[in-house]
Design a protein around this motif. Sequence first.
Motif, PDB file in Angstrom:
ATOM      1  N   LYS B  18      43.771 -33.407   6.436  1.00 50.95           N
ATOM      2  CA  LYS B  18      42.675 -32.431   6.320  1.00 50.95           C
ATOM      3  C   LYS B  18      42.346 -31.960   7.717  1.00 50.95           C
ATOM      4  O   LYS B  18      42.103 -32.776   8.606  1.00 50.95           O
ATOM      5  N   LYS B  19      42.318 -30.662   7.893  1.00 49.18           N
ATOM      6  CA  LYS B  19      41.986 -30.085   9.192  1.00 49.18           C
ATOM      7  C   LYS B  19      41.139 -28.838   8.972  1.00 49.18           C
ATOM      8  O   LYS B  19      41.048 -28.324   7.847  1.00 49.18           O
ATOM      9  N   SER B  20      40.560 -28.342  10.064  1.00 47.93           N
ATOM     10  CA  SER B  20      39.752 -27.123   9.974  1.00 47.93           C
ATOM     11  C   SER B  20      40.085 -26.164  11.104  1.00 47.93           C
ATOM     12  O   SER B  20      40.320 -26.605  12.238  1.00 47.93           O
ATOM     13  N   SER B  65      39.830 -23.615   1.989  1.00 46.24           N
ATOM     14  CA  SER B  65      38.419 -23.530   1.640  1.00 46.24           C
ATOM     15  C   SER B  65      37.639 -22.917   2.795  1.00 46.24           C
ATOM     16  O   SER B  65      37.483 -23.540   3.838  1.00 46.24           O
ATOM     17  N   PRO B  66      37.141 -21.692   2.632  1.00 49.07           N
ATOM     18  CA  PRO B  66      36.397 -21.068   3.724  1.00 49.07           C
ATOM     19  C   PRO B  66      34.939 -21.495   3.724  1.00 49.07           C
ATOM     20  O   PRO B  66      34.398 -21.925   2.701  1.00 49.07           O
ATOM     21  N   GLU B  67      34.332 -21.347   4.895  1.00 48.43           N
ATOM     22  CA  GLU B  67      32.911 -21.663   5.037  1.00 48.43           C
ATOM     23  C   GLU B  67      32.326 -20.784   6.127  1.00 48.43           C
ATOM     24  O   GLU B  67      32.967 -20.577   7.163  1.00 48.43           O
ATOM     25  N   CYS B  68      31.118 -20.295   5.910  1.00 49.08           N
ATOM     26  CA  CYS B  68      30.437 -19.479   6.917  1.00 49.08           C
ATOM     27  C   CYS B  68      29.076 -20.114   7.180  1.00 49.08           C
ATOM     28  O   CYS B  68      28.091 -19.772   6.523  1.00 49.08           O
ATOM     29  N   HIS B  77      38.808 -24.576   6.035  1.00 50.95           N
ATOM     30  CA  HIS B  77      39.152 -25.979   5.828  1.00 50.95           C
ATOM     31  C   HIS B  77      40.476 -26.055   5.073  1.00 50.95           C
ATOM     32  O   HIS B  77      40.684 -25.340   4.083  1.00 50.95           O
ATOM     33  N   LEU B  78      41.329 -26.937   5.585  1.00 48.65           N
ATOM     34  CA  LEU B  78      42.688 -27.047   5.066  1.00 48.65           C
ATOM     35  C   LEU B  78      42.916 -28.444   4.505  1.00 48.65           C
ATOM     36  O   LEU B  78      42.563 -29.439   5.156  1.00 48.65           O
ATOM     37  N   HIS B  79      43.509 -28.518   3.340  1.00 45.63           N
ATOM     38  CA  HIS B  79      43.741 -29.827   2.717  1.00 45.63           C
ATOM     39  C   HIS B  79      44.967 -29.756   1.824  1.00 45.63           C
ATOM     40  O   HIS B  79      45.089 -28.834   1.022  1.00 45.63           O
ATOM     41  N   ALA B  80      45.852 -30.737   1.990  1.00 43.38           N
ATOM     42  CA  ALA B  80      47.050 -30.843   1.148  1.00 43.38           C
ATOM     43  C   ALA B  80      47.880 -29.570   1.191  1.00 43.38           C
ATOM     44  O   ALA B  80      48.272 -29.025   0.143  1.00 43.38           O
ATOM     45  N   GLY B 103      40.652 -12.289  16.535  1.00 45.44           N
ATOM     46  CA  GLY B 103      40.867 -13.388  17.458  1.00 45.44           C
ATOM     47  C   GLY B 103      42.349 -13.543  17.747  1.00 45.44           C
ATOM     48  O   GLY B 103      43.183 -12.867  17.134  1.00 45.44           O
ATOM     49  N   PRO B 104      42.707 -14.444  18.667  1.00 42.69           N
ATOM     50  CA  PRO B 104      44.112 -14.629  19.042  1.00 42.69           C
ATOM     51  C   PRO B 104      44.933 -15.392  18.012  1.00 42.69           C
ATOM     52  O   PRO B 104      46.158 -15.407  18.092  1.00 42.69           O
ATOM     53  N   GLY B 105      44.247 -16.009  17.037  1.00 42.34           N
ATOM     54  CA  GLY B 105      44.968 -16.692  15.974  1.00 42.34           C
ATOM     55  C   GLY B 105      45.187 -18.169  16.219  1.00 42.34           C
ATOM     56  O   GLY B 105      45.090 -18.649  17.356  1.00 42.34           O
ATOM     57  N   THR B 106      45.440 -18.884  15.141  1.00 38.02           N
ATOM     58  CA  THR B 106      45.864 -20.285  15.189  1.00 38.02           C
ATOM     59  C   THR B 106      47.252 -20.358  14.569  1.00 38.02           C
ATOM     60  O   THR B 106      47.453 -19.933  13.426  1.00 38.02           O
ATOM     61  N   ARG B 107      48.188 -20.871  15.346  1.00 40.46           N
ATOM     62  CA  ARG B 107      49.554 -21.053  14.842  1.00 40.46           C
ATOM     63  C   ARG B 107      49.615 -22.390  14.130  1.00 40.46           C
ATOM     64  O   ARG B 107      49.488 -23.435  14.761  1.00 40.46           O
ATOM     65  N   LEU B 108      49.750 -22.360  12.811  1.00 41.25           N
ATOM     66  CA  LEU B 108      49.739 -23.570  11.990  1.00 41.25           C
ATOM     67  C   LEU B 108      51.145 -23.927  11.547  1.00 41.25           C
ATOM     68  O   LEU B 108      51.875 -23.069  11.029  1.00 41.25           O
ATOM     69  N   THR B 109      51.508 -25.180  11.743  1.00 45.06           N
ATOM     70  CA  THR B 109      52.779 -25.707  11.253  1.00 45.06           C
ATOM     71  C   THR B 109      52.478 -26.883  10.342  1.00 45.06           C
ATOM     72  O   THR B 109      51.791 -27.827  10.746  1.00 45.06           O
ATOM     73  N   VAL B 110      52.978 -26.810   9.123  1.00 41.42           N
ATOM     74  CA  VAL B 110      52.781 -27.893   8.150  1.00 41.42           C
ATOM     75  C   VAL B 110      54.100 -28.637   7.993  1.00 41.42           C
ATOM     76  O   VAL B 110      55.134 -28.037   7.676  1.00 41.42           O
TER      77      VAL B 110
END
Lengths: 110, 111
Positions: B18-20, B65-68, B77-80, B103-110
């Motif tokens: 789980k990460k955010s 899962s987004p949250e503001c 929020h990221l899970h599984a 924004g500049p972005g987040t490079r996500l690798t799963v």
Amino acid sequence: SQQGEEDPQALSIQEGENATMNCSYKTSINNLQWYRQNSGRGLVHLILIRSNEREKHSGRLRVTLDTSKKSSSLLITASRAADTASYFCATRQGAQKLVFGQGTRLTINP
Amino acid sequence: DTEVTQTPKHLVMGMTNKKSLKCEQHMGHRAMYWYKQKAKKPPELMFVYSYEKLSINESVPSRFSPECPNSSLLNLHLHALQPEDSALYLCASSRTGDEQYFGPGTRLTVT
């Protein structure tokens, strides 16, 4: 589904030359925008042209809009190495959704 | 201040983690967006928040899962996650819905 289709998909020119890229869209619009994206980075808003405008200039950028043909073009004059990027057109679907074209990858060779 | 910031810049996570992702802007924009972008493709809209309320969910799987929490902050929020969720995740904000600041972005690798 994507609203905009762009061509060419890729364009490579020499520094100092002009670069032209085109965008076609499917439904009626209030405005059309162009964005630039450097490799792996966020997008930067370049210019917005309204549906009642035919041409707009911003520095070395010239944008045209032909609503009868549902098309727009972006011209970058006197290109520089720093112009190397992907360029996307974007139109609004509804109040809040922005839909991007497939993009043109522009390479400026020194 | 016309900047949208995103953290982290890079994230590697396993399928059970789980990460955010976090996004922040101080331009007073009341619309904030999450996009997903695969290589050599345009950004695809995931979520839109307007005045801190979720207004658009583009049929995104519930593992996102987004949250503001307030008008300046946006979380994802990221899970599984699955390997096919690997992508560049972009946050944007806007006053009018037209000119969006990214924004500049987040490079996500799963993995």
